[in-house]
Design an enzyme around this catalytic site. Structure first.
Site, PDB file in Angstrom:
ATOM      1  N   ASP A 291       9.416   2.091  18.657  1.00 20.78           N
ATOM      2  CA  ASP A 291       8.706   0.975  18.364  1.00 20.78           C
ATOM      3  C   ASP A 291       9.547   0.662  17.099  1.00 20.78           C
ATOM      4  OD1 ASP A 291       6.610  -0.813  18.224  1.00 20.78           O
ATOM      5  OD2 ASP A 291       5.237   0.695  17.168  1.00 20.78           O
ATOM      6  N   LYS A 340      -0.096   1.715  19.742  1.00 21.63           N
ATOM      7  CA  LYS A 340       0.398   0.968  18.449  1.00 21.63           C
ATOM      8  C   LYS A 340      -0.399   1.752  17.203  1.00 21.63           C
ATOM      9  CE  LYS A 340       2.748  -2.339  18.195  1.00 21.63           C
ATOM     10  NZ  LYS A 340       4.142  -2.560  18.021  1.00 21.63           N
ATOM     11  N   LYS A 385       2.852 -14.414  13.593  1.00 19.78           N
ATOM     12  CA  LYS A 385       1.925 -13.206  13.271  1.00 19.78           C
ATOM     13  C   LYS A 385       1.368 -13.156  11.910  1.00 19.78           C
ATOM     14  CE  LYS A 385       2.125  -8.100  13.217  1.00 19.78           C
ATOM     15  NZ  LYS A 385       3.117  -7.060  13.567  1.00 19.78           N
TER      16      LYS A 385
END
Length: 528
Positions: A291, A340, A385
């Site tokens: 990640d 996540k 975002k």
């Protein structure tokens, strides 16, 4: 291999072991570090090539290679690698000491770009390819992403239209059901057949571009966590033979390692199973994950260093995000979001463990941080975002201190340089050996770039941003022949150094005066 073909350095590692009795044992171990000098022609194959990250990386590499400029509403923009640790960060390699006019001592730090420490691949030389479950060509995919300026995309149209993602491995069981309408470019077959097809893709790409090495990076959709760790190679083989459902990311990992390609996982799911690590060790390969640590979590691990390192007790962290790209769409379902949530929530674990004063392990109330992570899908904002964080800490005399932050950024513009860094540093580490043993199989030194780093010691994971950076830079400096600074500055204490230099300068001045007097006397004698 002759020594001239590699950089050989000897490094004395110093550390302290604490015994069961609490007594320190200071250790000094000498290591021989070897870095192969030859930089290979590197192929960079992305899983999720046509996604927001894949298209942004591809366009960024092309724009920098062609040194492009393009029009924006703010004026003319120019290609750069801002945000890249390898291309835009410097590291201290030593100090300069020189005398000042007044006889004192001037101390200066000397810095070097990270990219110049050791022979590294130039990002402009990367050969890009990869897979995607959508057959859209890269020009249309880049427009679909809505990340980059239209004028830049227009200038790259010929190159992008010529690029078509290879069919990808697809299993809707492991991602959100809303991704089904995107999947018009998928491979068919059993798991064994899919692995064979991926291996053939890697072979063909390598041969067609005359490449020396391949690095495969998973930048596709977040998958749900596989129900349990796959522990052994035998267990993995059995899953393949019985055609049992396993995540596509694991299938790519197997194929990559079997083709001697470096495999990195940039998504949160538990792709790097113990069995894959053992397979990498058996085949002499390299693997890392998981990640990308690009924005909110990078900031969070820095805030952990700052607040806990200042003696303040972080009591609660609330992290809220909303975004509208395909990543946000995929995370809108519970089973993918949970992957996540795990990586975003675990990044402060080592900070808690490091300080039993603030987080006493025997206290039910004080042993942990109240940590909440929220991600919402909002199509309108696209790749832009929004990340909101609130850190509330307990301070002196039971007071509270709250710090809130609000960050807006194109998510892919933060991730793209990290993906490039992972490619370059991953390749570099594959050329380094310690005491005649290659680095790996897990490239633990890449932890700086991951939210949930996997290491060769599963029980020893470092999330602190400052420590991760120090470990990576110190190791590379040692490989390059520089002694990592121990930061005590004992030999450079400002007052002591000035005093020493001043007395030294005084002696010099006295000698000069004596010489001048002797010369004057000689001249007078000659005149007489």
């Amino acid at each position: 291999m002759e020594k001239s073909e590699s950089i050989m350095t000897k490094y004395q590692e110093r550390f302290t072991l604490i015994g069961e009795d609490g007594k320190p044992q200071n250790k000094m171990v000498e290591h021989e570090l070897k870095t192969i000098k030859k930089v290979p022609k590197l192929g960079f194959m992305m899983v999720g090539l046509g996604g927001n990250n894949g298209t942004t990386v591809t366009c960024g590499l092309l724009a920098n290679k062609k040194k492009l400029s393009w029009a924006t509403k703010r004026g003319e923009a120019h290609a750069n690698y801002y945000g890249s640790f390898s291309q835009c960060v410097t590291t201290k390699i030593g100090m300069k000491v020189k005398p000042a006019a007044d006889g004192s001592q001037i101390i200066e730090d000397v810095f070097m770009p990270m990219k110049d420490l050791l022979p590294m691949v130039n990002p402009n030389d990367l050969v890009v390819g990869g897979w995607d479950i959508s057959k859209t060509d890269m020009f249309e995919a880049t427009k679909r992403a809505k990340v980059l300026e239209p004028d830049l995309i227009r200038q790259l149209e010929p190159e992008l239209k010529a690029m078509h993602p290879l069919p990808g491995v697809f299993n809707l069981t492991f991602i959100a059901s809303n991704q089904d309408d995107r999947a018009d470019n998928v491979k068919k077959g059993t798991i064994k057949e899919l692995i064979a097809q991926l291996r053939e893709d890697i072979k063909t790409f390598k041969a067609a571009n005359a490449l020396d090495k391949i690095l495969v990076l998973w930048t596709a959709n977040t998958e749900k966590f596989y129900e349990k760790d796959i522990e052994t190679i035998e267990e993995l083989d059995k899953l393949i033979e019985t055609n049992s459902p396993i995540p596509p990311s694991v299938i790519y990992g197997i194929a990559s390692l079997q083709e001697n390609a470096i495999f990195l996982n940039g998504s949160p799911q538990n792709t790097v199973h113990p069995a894959l690590i053992k397979l990498a060790a058996k085949l002499g390969g390299h693997i890392a994950g998981a990640d990308f640590k690009s924005g909110q979590t990078k900031y969070k691990t820095a805030m952990g260093d700052f607040l806990i390192g200042s003696g303040m007790r972080i009591a609660s962290v609330v992290s809220y995000n909303h975004l509208g790209n395909n990543d946000g769409k995929n995370l809108s379902e519970k089973h993918t979001f949970e992957s996540k949530e795990k990586t975003k929530s675990s990044c402060l674990d080592d900070a808690i463990k490091s300080n039993p004063i603030l987080y006493p392990p025997m206290s039910k109330e004080k042993k942990k941080i109240d940590h909440t992570v929220v991600i919402k899908y909002c199509p309108f904002v696209g790749d832009s975002k929004r990340a909101l964080d609130e850190y509330t800490s307990e301070i002196f005399l039971e007071g509270h201190n709250t710090i809130a932050s609000y960050n807006i950024c194109e998510d892919s513009l933060l991730a793209a340089p990290i993906m490039i860094d992972l490619c370059l540093f991953g390749e570099l580490l594959s050329r380094i050996s310690i005491d005649s043993k290659p680095v790996g199989p897990v490239l633990s030194y890449l932890s700086y770039f991951f939210k949930a780093p996997v290491t060769n010691h599963h029980e020893y994971v470092i999330n602190s941003l400052s420590r991760q950076k120090e470990i990576l830079t110190s190791f590379l400096k040692a490989c390059a022949g520089y002694v990592p600074d121990d930061s005590t500055l004992l030999s450079f204490h400002y007052q002591l150094a000035v005093i020493q230099q001043t007395s030294f300068q005084k002696k010099k001045k006295k000698k000069k005066k004596k010489k001048k007097k002797k010369k004057k006397k000689k001249k007078k004698k000659k005149k007489k």
